[in-house]
Design an enzyme around this catalytic site. Structure first.
Site, PDB file in Angstrom:
ATOM      1  CD  GLU A  38      17.643 103.445 112.192  1.00  0.00           C
ATOM      2  OE1 GLU A  38      17.440 104.577 112.902  1.00  0.00           O
ATOM      3  OE2 GLU A  38      18.157 102.415 112.363  1.00  0.00           O
ATOM      4  CG  ASP A  42      15.398 110.742 119.500  1.00  0.00           C
ATOM      5  OD1 ASP A  42      15.791 109.657 119.567  1.00  0.00           O
ATOM      6  OD2 ASP A  42      14.072 110.857 119.240  1.00  0.00           O
TER       7      ASP A  42
END
Length: 276
Positions: free
Chosen positions: A57, A68
Site C-alpha cells: 500500500e 494515523d
C-alpha cells in the site's frame, strides 16, 4: 509489466487467492510515498515487495492524517515538506509495480482524491498499473461516484471496518467493496503494539459471516510472532508503522534503512507461513 491495460484489481484478487491456496495469509506492507524522498520511497516500496510482501500500500501523505499514529504522521510530514505531489504517488505505484510485478494499492484520505477528481485519479492510478484504492474515511453512502470510476478502470475499492462496526454495517461495506476488507484490529490510530488484540479475530469472523471478500487485518502488527498470530485467523496481515519506524531510525542512511525494511519483510513473510 504492462501498465496500459487498465487497473490491476484482478492481480490483487489472484494474489490473495494464491496465498490462500498455499494455506497462508498474504503479507501486505505499507509506506507513504515521498518518504524519505520520492526516489527513496520508491526504493523502499520495492524493497518491501522484494523482501517478501505480496502486496504494498502506497500512502498518499496528508496534512491531517487523523487515523494515523505519530510514526506515520512524522513520515507524512517529511514527505509533505519535501513537496510530494499526487504525480509522485502515481510514479511510486508505477515503478514499484513495474519492478516487481506485484499488486500496488494507494491508501488515501478522500479529500485529496475529491479535489484532484475521482475520475482523473482512477484513470491515473490504473494507467500506473495500480490495483486499487483504500479509502478509510469515505462513507459507503457517499462512495458511488468513486466506485463507478474505479470499476470502469479495473480498480479495487477497499473499505475499512473496525471492532465497533455493527453486523449490518459490515454487510453494507463488504457488499460495496472489492479486493478485500481492511479490518482495523483495535480502536484508535495506527502504530505498533505489544498485542494485536483479541477483538480482531471476532471482527474477522463477523465480517466473513456477512460477505465473500477476503479480510486483511492491520493496525499494530510489527513482529513475525504477531504476524503468525493474525495469519491464523485472517486472509492477510497488514504492516505499516514497523516499516516506517525502520526508515525513520535510519536517518540519512537510506541503504541501511532499505536493508532493514527488506529484512523485516522477510521475517514477517516467514511469520505468515507458520502453521499451528
Amino acid at each position: 509489466m504492462s501498465t496500459d491495460s487498465g487497473g490491476n484489481r484482478a492481480l490483487l484478487e489472484s494474489t490473495l487467492a494464491a496465498a490462500k491456496d498455499e494455506g497462508r495469509a498474504a503479507l501486505v506492507g505499507y509506506l507513504p510515498a515521498g518518504f524519505p524522498t520520492v526516489d527513496g520511497g520508491i526504493s523502499a516500496c520495492t524493497a518491501l515487495l522484494e523482501g517478501g510482501c505480496d502486496v504494498v500500500e502506497v500512502g498518499l501523505p496528508h496534512s491531517d492524517p487523523v487515523l494515523d499514529g505519530p510514526v506515520i504522521q512524522t513520515a507524512d510530514d517529511v514527505a509533505l515538506r519535501g513537496g510530494v505531489r499526487i504525480a509522485d504517488v502515481l510514479r511510486t505505484v508505477r515503478e514499484a509495480h513495474a519492478a516487481t510485478g506485484k499488486p500496488v494499492l494507494v491508501m488515501t484520505y478522500w479529500n485529496p482524491v475529491d479535489r484532484y477528481g475521482a475520475e482523473r485519479f482512477a484513470a491515473g492510478l490504473a494507467a500506473a498499473g495500480g490495483a486499487g484504492c483504500i479509502l478509510p474515511d469515505l462513507p459507503v453512502e457517499e462512495s458511488e461516484g468513486w466506485r463507478k470510476a474505479a470499476e470502469e478502470h479495473g480498480l479495487a475499492t477497499v473499505f475499512v471496518v473496525a471492532p465497533s462496526s455493527r453486523d449490518e454495517r459490515l454487510a453494507k461495506i463488504t457488499e460495496a467493496g472489492s479486493g478485500f476488507v481492511y479490518a482495523a484490529s483495535v480502536m484508535g490510530v495506527t502504530g505498533t503494539r505489544e498485542s494485536v488484540g483479541g477483538r480482531a479475530q471476532d471482527l474477522v469472523a463477523r465480517t466473513r459471516s456477512v460477505g465473500e471478500l477476503p479480510v486483511c487485518v492491520g493496525l499494530g502488527v510489527s513482529t513475525a510472532e504477531q504476524a503468525a498470530e493474525v495469519a491464523g485467523f485472517a486472509d492477510g496481515v497488514i504492516v505499516g508503522s514497523a516499516f516506517v519506524k525502520l526508515l525513520l531510525s535510519a536517518g540519512e542512511d537510506l541503504e541501511g534503512g532499505l536493508a532493514g525494511v527488506r529484512a523485516l519483510a522477510g521475517e514477517l513473510a516467514e511469520g505468515v507461513r507458520r502453521t499451528g
